[in-house]
Enzyme design. Structure first.
Site, PDB file in Angstrom:
ATOM      1  N   ASP A  32      52.570  80.967  36.494  1.00  0.00           N
ATOM      2  CA  ASP A  32      52.165  82.230  37.119  1.00  0.00           C
ATOM      3  C   ASP A  32      50.697  82.480  36.827  1.00  0.00           C
ATOM      4  OD1 ASP A  32      53.198  84.786  38.525  1.00  0.00           O
ATOM      5  OD2 ASP A  32      51.874  85.488  36.937  1.00  0.00           O
TER       6      ASP A  32
HETATM    7  C1  TTP Z   1      42.461  83.734  40.972  1.00  0.00           C
HETATM    8  C2  TTP Z   1      42.994  82.677  41.900  1.00  0.00           C
HETATM    9  C3  TTP Z   1      44.350  82.599  42.217  1.00  0.00           C
HETATM   10  N1  TTP Z   1      44.826  81.653  43.082  1.00  0.00           N
HETATM   11  C4  TTP Z   1      46.249  81.584  43.446  1.00  0.00           C
HETATM   12  C5  TTP Z   1      47.083  80.639  42.583  1.00  0.00           C
HETATM   13  C6  TTP Z   1      48.496  81.112  42.842  1.00  0.00           C
HETATM   14  O1  TTP Z   1      49.047  80.359  43.929  1.00  0.00           O
HETATM   15  C7  TTP Z   1      48.328  82.576  43.261  1.00  0.00           C
HETATM   16  C8  TTP Z   1      48.967  83.525  42.297  1.00  0.00           C
HETATM   17  O2  TTP Z   1      50.308  83.697  42.611  1.00  0.00           O
HETATM   18  P1  TTP Z   1      51.526  83.215  41.713  1.00  0.00           P
HETATM   19  O3  TTP Z   1      52.534  84.306  41.712  1.00  0.00           O
HETATM   20  O4  TTP Z   1      51.036  82.696  40.402  1.00  0.00           O
HETATM   21  O5  TTP Z   1      52.104  81.956  42.500  1.00  0.00           O
HETATM   22  P2  TTP Z   1      52.586  81.819  44.009  1.00  0.00           P
HETATM   23  O6  TTP Z   1      53.290  83.050  44.450  1.00  0.00           O
HETATM   24  O7  TTP Z   1      51.408  81.356  44.846  1.00  0.00           O
HETATM   25  O8  TTP Z   1      53.597  80.595  43.933  1.00  0.00           O
HETATM   26  P3  TTP Z   1      54.945  80.418  43.026  1.00  0.00           P
HETATM   27  O9  TTP Z   1      55.326  81.719  42.399  1.00  0.00           O
HETATM   28  O10 TTP Z   1      55.991  79.906  43.981  1.00  0.00           O
HETATM   29  O11 TTP Z   1      54.565  79.383  42.006  1.00  0.00           O
HETATM   30  O12 TTP Z   1      46.911  82.809  43.313  1.00  0.00           O
HETATM   31  C9  TTP Z   1      43.951  80.726  43.643  1.00  0.00           C
HETATM   32  O13 TTP Z   1      44.377  79.872  44.432  1.00  0.00           O
HETATM   33  N2  TTP Z   1      42.614  80.786  43.320  1.00  0.00           N
HETATM   34  C10 TTP Z   1      42.076  81.716  42.480  1.00  0.00           C
HETATM   35  O14 TTP Z   1      40.855  81.701  42.224  1.00  0.00           O
END
Ligand code: TTP
Length: 193
Positions: A69
């Site tokens: 997460d």
């Molecule tokens: C801060 C930041 C976050 N993110 C993304 C990563 C994660 O995919 C998302 C945060 O959401 P999460 O809830 O961590 O993950 P998700 O919903 O995408 O997938 P799952 O729960 O099925 O694993 O934000 C980036 O891609 N780049 C960035 O710079």
């Protein structure tokens, strides 16, 4: 041969694993309630959610399940994924010209055994102009990303400085993840001798 289940619907996490030569045998996106508890601070929240995700993914006894997460923290405030443009704008206005933290918690299970790591990175976002915010919101790249930005995309131009792990900000800290996978018995660099 040990099977790896990536418990994540995030395309970023799949790409990051690929970067270290790891191809999951299966993808099972967890479906859990991501609402913070009352008074819960960001790091505890992120750690709890990653662990709940890994618990929620059903797997055979010998399978390895990997979940994570990513949470953006501004002081005690938790920024998850913005639900709409207005919320995304609000997040960017809050982050503009400030330092914040990006926490990624990684959780792994194999049978009854569990491993986890929480990785925190400090990030500075430059002061954003109205034109920069408008253009970024219009691009839609904020969708599905914690804090409503992705450092790996156009918003990379907004981030002059980080202290910590770049891959963790993108969604999966690769150094720590590699260690956890090895601890769980995944043959990342060949079968253990
Ligand atoms: C801060 C930041 C976050 N993110 C993304 C990563 C994660 O995919 C998302 C945060 O959401 P999460 O809830 O961590 O993950 P998700 O919903 O995408 O997938 P799952 O729960 O099925 O694993 O934000 C980036 O891609 N780049 C960035 O710079």
């Amino acid at each position: 041969m040990v099977r790896l289940i990536l418990g994540s619907g995030s395309p970023r996490r799949r790409e990051l694993l690929k970067q270290i030569g790891v191809e999951p045998d299966e993808i099972r996106a967890p479906d859990i309630d991501e609402t913070p508890l009352k008074g819960e601070v960001p790091r505890a929240y992120c750690a709890r959610i990653a662990r709940e995700k890994v618990t929620a993914v059903a797997a055979a006894e010998d399978d390895i399940v990997l979940c994570a997460d990513t949470t953006v923290a501004v002081g005690r405030r938790i920024l998850g994924k913005a639900e709409n443009e207005a919320e995304a704008r609000g997040f960017l206005n809050l982050l503009s010209g400030r330092r914040h933290r990006v926490i990624t918690s990684v959780a792994i299970k194999r049978g009854e055994n569990k491993w986890a790591r929480d990785v925190e990175t400090a990030v500075r976002m430059k002061r954003l102009s109205a034109a920069e915010i408008d253009s970024y919101i219009a691009s839609g790249d904020w969708r599905g990303k914690a804090g409503a930005y992705g450092i790996q995309g156009a918003a990379g131009a907004f981030i002059p400085w980080i202290n910590g792990s770049f891959t963790s900000v993108v969604g999966l800290p690769l150094a720590e993840t590699a260690n956890l996978l090895i601890a769980a018995g995944y043959p990342l660099y060949g079968e253990p001798s």
